[in-house]
Design a protein around this motif. Structure first.
Motif, PDB file in Angstrom:
ATOM      1  N   MET A 147       0.828  -1.199   0.000  1.00 28.23           N
ATOM      2  CA  MET A 147       0.000   0.000   0.000  1.00 28.23           C
ATOM      3  C   MET A 147       0.864   1.252   0.000  1.00 28.23           C
ATOM      4  O   MET A 147       1.960   1.264   0.553  1.00 28.23           O
ATOM      5  CB  MET A 147      -0.892  -0.015   1.254  1.00 28.23           C
ATOM      6  CG  MET A 147      -1.857   1.153   1.348  1.00 28.23           C
ATOM      7  SD  MET A 147      -2.843   1.119   2.870  1.00 28.23           S
ATOM      8  CE  MET A 147      -3.784  -0.380   2.636  1.00 28.23           C
ATOM      9  N   ASP A 148       0.358   2.315  -0.611  1.00 25.83           N
ATOM     10  CA  ASP A 148       0.998   3.624  -0.506  1.00 25.83           C
ATOM     11  C   ASP A 148       0.547   4.224   0.820  1.00 25.83           C
ATOM     12  O   ASP A 148      -0.562   4.754   0.936  1.00 25.83           O
ATOM     13  CB  ASP A 148       0.600   4.508  -1.690  1.00 25.83           C
ATOM     14  CG  ASP A 148       1.359   5.831  -1.697  1.00 25.83           C
ATOM     15  OD1 ASP A 148       1.594   6.404  -0.609  1.00 25.83           O
ATOM     16  OD2 ASP A 148       1.722   6.295  -2.799  1.00 25.83           O
ATOM     17  N   ALA A 204       6.634   0.162  16.840  1.00 26.51           N
ATOM     18  CA  ALA A 204       6.981  -0.234  15.478  1.00 26.51           C
ATOM     19  C   ALA A 204       5.773  -0.075  14.564  1.00 26.51           C
ATOM     20  O   ALA A 204       4.741  -0.714  14.762  1.00 26.51           O
ATOM     21  CB  ALA A 204       7.461  -1.684  15.461  1.00 26.51           C
ATOM     22  N   GLY A 205       5.901   0.794  13.554  1.00 27.97           N
ATOM     23  CA  GLY A 205       4.773   1.086  12.691  1.00 27.97           C
ATOM     24  C   GLY A 205       3.763   1.955  13.415  1.00 27.97           C
ATOM     25  O   GLY A 205       2.578   1.649  13.469  1.00 27.97           O
ATOM     26  N   ASP A 246       7.776   4.804  11.558  1.00 30.81           N
ATOM     27  CA  ASP A 246       6.791   4.478  10.524  1.00 30.81           C
ATOM     28  C   ASP A 246       7.371   4.820   9.161  1.00 30.81           C
ATOM     29  O   ASP A 246       8.153   5.776   9.032  1.00 30.81           O
ATOM     30  CB  ASP A 246       5.495   5.262  10.742  1.00 30.81           C
ATOM     31  CG  ASP A 246       4.309   4.592  10.055  1.00 30.81           C
ATOM     32  OD1 ASP A 246       3.527   3.913  10.743  1.00 30.81           O
ATOM     33  OD2 ASP A 246       4.172   4.737   8.822  1.00 30.81           O
ATOM     34  N   ILE A 247       6.982   4.049   8.165  1.00 25.20           N
ATOM     35  CA  ILE A 247       7.489   4.291   6.814  1.00 25.20           C
ATOM     36  C   ILE A 247       6.853   5.525   6.187  1.00 25.20           C
ATOM     37  O   ILE A 247       7.388   6.088   5.228  1.00 25.20           O
ATOM     38  CB  ILE A 247       7.264   3.041   5.937  1.00 25.20           C
ATOM     39  CG1 ILE A 247       8.192   3.078   4.719  1.00 25.20           C
ATOM     40  CG2 ILE A 247       5.793   2.891   5.548  1.00 25.20           C
ATOM     41  CD1 ILE A 247       8.257   1.769   3.966  1.00 25.20           C
ATOM     42  N   ALA A 299      11.118   5.836   8.701  1.00 26.11           N
ATOM     43  CA  ALA A 299      12.119   4.845   8.293  1.00 26.11           C
ATOM     44  C   ALA A 299      11.426   3.538   7.950  1.00 26.11           C
ATOM     45  O   ALA A 299      10.293   3.277   8.380  1.00 26.11           O
ATOM     46  CB  ALA A 299      13.140   4.617   9.413  1.00 26.11           C
ATOM     47  N   ASP A 300      12.126   2.723   7.198  1.00 29.49           N
ATOM     48  CA  ASP A 300      11.666   1.376   6.867  1.00 29.49           C
ATOM     49  C   ASP A 300      12.000   0.453   8.036  1.00 29.49           C
ATOM     50  O   ASP A 300      13.171   0.189   8.308  1.00 29.49           O
ATOM     51  CB  ASP A 300      12.357   0.914   5.583  1.00 29.49           C
ATOM     52  CG  ASP A 300      11.909  -0.469   5.140  1.00 29.49           C
ATOM     53  OD1 ASP A 300      11.178  -1.151   5.883  1.00 29.49           O
ATOM     54  OD2 ASP A 300      12.319  -0.876   4.032  1.00 29.49           O
ATOM     55  N   ILE A 301      10.986  -0.028   8.726  1.00 31.18           N
ATOM     56  CA  ILE A 301      11.193  -0.838   9.924  1.00 31.18           C
ATOM     57  C   ILE A 301      11.878  -2.164   9.609  1.00 31.18           C
ATOM     58  O   ILE A 301      12.469  -2.786  10.489  1.00 31.18           O
ATOM     59  CB  ILE A 301       9.846  -1.079  10.646  1.00 31.18           C
ATOM     60  CG1 ILE A 301      10.045  -1.598  12.072  1.00 31.18           C
ATOM     61  CG2 ILE A 301       8.974  -2.040   9.830  1.00 31.18           C
ATOM     62  CD1 ILE A 301      10.652  -0.619  13.028  1.00 31.18           C
ATOM     63  N   THR A 302      11.843  -2.593   8.340  1.00 31.23           N
ATOM     64  CA  THR A 302      12.513  -3.847   7.988  1.00 31.23           C
ATOM     65  C   THR A 302      14.019  -3.676   7.839  1.00 31.23           C
ATOM     66  O   THR A 302      14.737  -4.654   7.655  1.00 31.23           O
ATOM     67  CB  THR A 302      11.941  -4.437   6.685  1.00 31.23           C
ATOM     68  OG1 THR A 302      12.290  -3.597   5.583  1.00 31.23           O
ATOM     69  CG2 THR A 302      10.435  -4.580   6.759  1.00 31.23           C
TER      70      THR A 302
END
Length: 224
Positions: free
Chosen positions: A5-6, A48-49, A70-71, A97-100
């Protein structure tokens, strides 16, 4: 590959939903709020997120130090503004940020909370995500996940997020964290119909008109 999802569109109220995203219920998810009030969380906390970060903000108001990740830069900007408005900026900070692939926080957090992020990730990204939050967790840190269970969404509302079975959740998490408990739970959501989907059936609504959908609540810890 799972379609992603965007998230900026979602937090702007555009695209997949006709309005604000349904997970913005204006308060922490009740299942996680119950853990917090029972004293299960320890500072410093990684949310996270975090999204619009009602959990982060509630914890900060209670004296916890929290970092929300959060991304979506749109969500992070909204959370940062809300922290400033509530006088919580010293205790609640937010990072886009990208949590992955989260770096710069190795061994920092005594609690990691995942409030409905896990099922939002592409299935193929779960291992990278778990490796990332494990790296950010301090030895002995608690890890708590609230995630949709398989079959949570009525057929009228499919396709939905990447729901999990208990076995699937256990197999994903156990290489990284020691699992203490997985139990049935509920996720609450506003009634917002994804574009092209039908309205939810009445049997998933609570007395206040919110959806309540089947979930799992996982409690785990990082090996000391």
């Amino acid at each position: 590959m799972t379609e992603v999802m965007d998230w900026d569109d979602a937090y702007r109220g555009e695209g997949h939903f006709d309005g604000p995203p349904p997970w913005n219920i204006g308060e922490p998810q009740p299942e996680l709020a119950a853990l917090w009030r029972a004293g299960k969380f320890r500072s410093e906390v990684l949310d996270a997120g975090c999204g619009h970060a009602e959990l982060s903000l509630a914890l900060a108001a209670d004296g916890y130090t929290v970092t929300g990740v959060d991304i979506s830069s749109t969500a992070v900007a909204a959370a940062t503004a809300a922290a400033a408005e509530r006088g919580l900026s010293e205790r609640a900070t937010f990072v886009a940020a990208d949590i992955t692939d989260l770096t710069g926080f190795d061994g920092r957090f005594s609690t990691v909370v995942d409030s409905t992020l896990f099922h939002s990730l592409p299935v193929e990204a779960r291992d990278s995500y778990l490796r990332s939050v494990h790296r950010a967790a301090a030895p002995g840190a608690g890890y708590f996940v609230l995630v949709f269970a398989k079959g949570a969404f009525p057929e009228e509302m499919l396709p939905g997020p990447n729901e999990v079975s208990e076995i699937e959740l256990r197999e994903a998490v156990s290489p990284y964290f020691v699992i203490d408990d997985i139990r049935p739970a509920l996720i609450y959501s506003n009634v917002v119909t994804p574009t092209g989907s039908s309205a939810p059936p009445l049997d998933v609504l609570d007395d206040s008109g919110r959806m309540r959908l089947q979930a799992f609540l996982l409690s785990a810890h990082k090996q000391s």
